[in-house]
Design an enzyme around this catalytic site. Structure first.
Site, PDB file in Angstrom:
ATOM      1  N   CYS A 123      62.122 110.610 104.840  1.00  0.00           N
ATOM      2  CA  CYS A 123      61.843 111.603 105.875  1.00  0.00           C
ATOM      3  C   CYS A 123      63.047 112.527 106.068  1.00  0.00           C
ATOM      4  O   CYS A 123      63.314 113.343 105.198  1.00  0.00           O
ATOM      5  CB  CYS A 123      61.365 110.947 107.158  1.00  0.00           C
ATOM      6  SG  CYS A 123      60.306 112.049 108.104  1.00  0.00           S
ATOM      7  N   HIS A 173      56.923 107.762 105.300  1.00  0.00           N
ATOM      8  CA  HIS A 173      57.677 106.534 105.596  1.00  0.00           C
ATOM      9  C   HIS A 173      57.106 105.349 104.804  1.00  0.00           C
ATOM     10  O   HIS A 173      56.264 104.611 105.321  1.00  0.00           O
ATOM     11  CB  HIS A 173      57.603 106.227 107.090  1.00  0.00           C
ATOM     12  CG  HIS A 173      58.378 107.179 107.933  1.00  0.00           C
ATOM     13  ND1 HIS A 173      59.681 106.954 108.317  1.00  0.00           N
ATOM     14  CD2 HIS A 173      58.049 108.388 108.434  1.00  0.00           C
ATOM     15  CE1 HIS A 173      60.123 107.978 109.037  1.00  0.00           C
ATOM     16  NE2 HIS A 173      59.142 108.860 109.122  1.00  0.00           N
ATOM     17  N   GLU A 231      58.420 102.603 104.247  1.00  0.00           N
ATOM     18  CA  GLU A 231      58.794 101.321 104.862  1.00  0.00           C
ATOM     19  C   GLU A 231      57.697 100.781 105.792  1.00  0.00           C
ATOM     20  O   GLU A 231      57.669  99.590 106.090  1.00  0.00           O
ATOM     21  CB  GLU A 231      60.136 101.451 105.602  1.00  0.00           C
ATOM     22  CG  GLU A 231      60.100 102.205 106.938  1.00  0.00           C
ATOM     23  CD  GLU A 231      60.214 103.721 106.807  1.00  0.00           C
ATOM     24  OE1 GLU A 231      59.933 104.258 105.716  1.00  0.00           O
ATOM     25  OE2 GLU A 231      60.564 104.377 107.810  1.00  0.00           O
TER      26      GLU A 231
END
Ligand code: GLN
Length: 536
Positions: free
Chosen positions: A382, A508, A510
């Site tokens: 990001c 994202h 993650e």
């Protein structure tokens, strides 16, 4: 019919209600039940989206674009099933809904009160997840500690809900602390007795006590807790400190928490728990054959909870590679042209973290310049991706003072720019580009190779984007946009040619890494860092 489990906390906060809820859900799921977990947060914010990470840790984003508590990340990582807006409710949202109804005239002239209107709205939100037949069991975690003023309406709603749904259809698990007094050499049960008494005052008899402790609970202690708290001895569950959160499901299995829960909910033992792949994961996690040091460059590094999903993703990806990933937190604010080499040398990979605002921005640029020029694996997420675009613009394309308009609204080269539709936005809460968007991967790119497919979907949380006016210049110079949003042509991934691993993702990744499904970008970033370490 859906069954409901409520998890409350007593004595102190931070006992790990989220991990206990996720572990219990894992055990029930491993026995063939469809389980989801919901969290109620007793604060007035509508959601944690506007909260500073120092206040609240990471903000976890769901597929449907809700900004939620980081516990939802644990739920998804343990269960490998997505959560949604309905899985995280705050007091702010409850009140907002009730007040909106009041304005619509829904209460027909009645005085609107905490009981019954707020408690009714809480109960409605408990039921939502159980209503469509998608889940056999809904676990609802009540944030805060019993006795807090803020928690009271929730406790009252649970009391009513239990009464309304009848016995055998719900249960309350109370998580509590059994402190060890070193001077006395003893575990103490009194705080637990008091917190159960408090629950009783509010009309709730907990069915199961999960007792957080640093030392094993003897049979005598268990009997004492059972006697004074009015529960069966087998409903006193020891929750001993674990070396990793991923041990907790197995610890709970040993304590037979799942069996006790099924018995109390009058549910059959569909099958024995199938935890083979979980155990295999743990085996690899605990027996790494290699170690890498990866720098996490960010502005909130003093509070590792701010990057929870990233550090968990490293655990999943490291485990897949049989590699221990030592994450070294580097405050981006402290990085300068002069000290970047000194601060970053010896690392086998660098991740530049998501973030907002100017503080630490230039330090992130320094970190990226160093890893780009020295062929050290780089992963930008990001804001980290946006920084890589700015760095490349300044130092390779020669765009003097190139920047993101978030950091410098007067930059002559706005290589990262606010989306048109974002310019009209006035309110801060819930207005970013949020949640899942599709992305097409360029054939033959590293990204396509890592994912092993051409269309992916990833979650977003940002207002700024790669400025497509500069797209051709970047492409020609070697920073290739390899992931493109098929609907609006926004650049979602950039990767550098002729570099072992240099990937920036606008989304994202993650948020989608789980124990069962480590994220391909993290797996390959760790693998590239291992290759770099071997070469060294
Ligand atoms: N601040 C950047 C934006 O709003 C990046 C956000 C992030 O890293 N999540 O676009």
């Amino acid at each position: 019919m859906t069954k409901y489990i409520f998890v409350t906390g007593g004595v102190t906060s931070s006992l790990g209600k989220g991990i206990i809820s996720a572990s219990l859900a894992k055990l029930l799921q491993s026995r063939g039940y469809r389980v989801t977990i919901q969290k109620f947060d007793p604060y007035i914010n509508i959601d944690p989206g506007t909260l500073n990470p120092y206040e609240h840790g990471e903000c976890y984003v769901t597929e449907d674009g809700a900004e939620t508590d980081l516990d939802l990340g644990h739920y998804e990582r343990f269960l490998n099933t997505p959560t949604s807006r309905a899985n995280n409710i705050t007091t702010g949202r409850i009140y907002q809904n009730v007040i909106n109804m009041e304005r619509e005239g829904a209460f027909l002239g009645k005085t609107v009160q905490v009981v019954p209107h707020i408690t009714d709205e809480i109960k409605r939100n408990i039921r939502i997840l159980g209503e469509n037949g998608e889940f056999d069991i809904v676990i609802t975690e009540l944030g805060g500690t019993v006795g807090d003023i803020e928690s009271l309406p929730y406790i009252e709603a649970v009391r009513q809900f239990r009464w309304e749904t009848g016995s055998g259809n719900s249960l309350v698990i109370h998580l509590t602390l059994i402190p060890f007094l070193a001077a006395a050499g003893e575990l103490k049960t009194k705080p637990t007795q008091h917190s159960v008494k408090m629950l009783l005052e509010y009309g709730i008899q907990p069915d199961i006590l999960v007792c957080r402790t640093e030392h094993p609970l003897s049979t005598d202690i268990r009997k004492k807790i059972a006697l004074f708290c009015n529960v069966n001895v087998n409903a006193v569950i020891e929750s001993i400190d674990a070396s990793t959160i991923y041990d907790v499901p197995l610890l709970m299995l040993k304590e037979q928490l799942d069996k006790t829960v099924l018995a109390k909910l009058k549910l059959p033992h569909k099958s024995e728990p199938d935890l083979e792949s979980w155990k295999e994961f743990l085996g690899r996690l605990k027996n790494p054959t290699f170690e890498v040091r990866i720098g996490l460059v960010g502005k909130y590094v003093e509070l590792p909870d701010a990057y929870k999903s990233i550090t968990e993703s490293f655990i999943h990806a490291g485990t897949r590679n049989e590699c221990k990933v030592k994450v070294e937190y580097i405050p981006s604010e402290q990085l300068t042209t002069e000290n970047a080499v000194e601060r970053l040398k010896g690392l086998h990979g660098v991740l530049v973290a998501p973030g907002f605002g100017e503080r630490g921005f230039e330090g992130k640029i320094e970190a990226i310049r160093y890893v780009r020029e020295n062929n050290i694996p780089f992963f930008g997420i990001c804001l980290g991706m946006q920084c890589s675009v700015v760095e490349f613009g300044r130092h390779v394309l020669g765009l003097k003072d190139a920047s993101s308009t978030e950091m410098n609204s007067a930059t002559p080269h706005p290589v990262i720019n606010m989306m048109e539709e974002q310019k009209k936005v006035v309110n801060k809460g819930g207005t970013m580009r949020l949640g899942a968007y599709a992305c097409d991967l360029k054939k033959g790119s590293k990204a396509a190779n890592y994912y092993g497919k051409s269309r992916i979907s990833e979650r977003h949380r940002h207002r700024y984007e790669f400025n497509n006016d500069y797209l051709k210049d970047y492409e020609n110079a070697g920073l290739i946009p390899t992931g493109i949003n098929p609907e609006n042509n926004l650049v979602e991934i950039v990767e550098l040619k002729n570099h072992p691993f240099f990937i920036g993702a606008q989304f994202h990744p993650e948020l989608k890494s789980t124990v069962a499904n480590p994220h391909p970008l993290f797996i390959n970033f760790v693998a590239a860092s291992m290759a770099y370490a071997r070469k060294k």
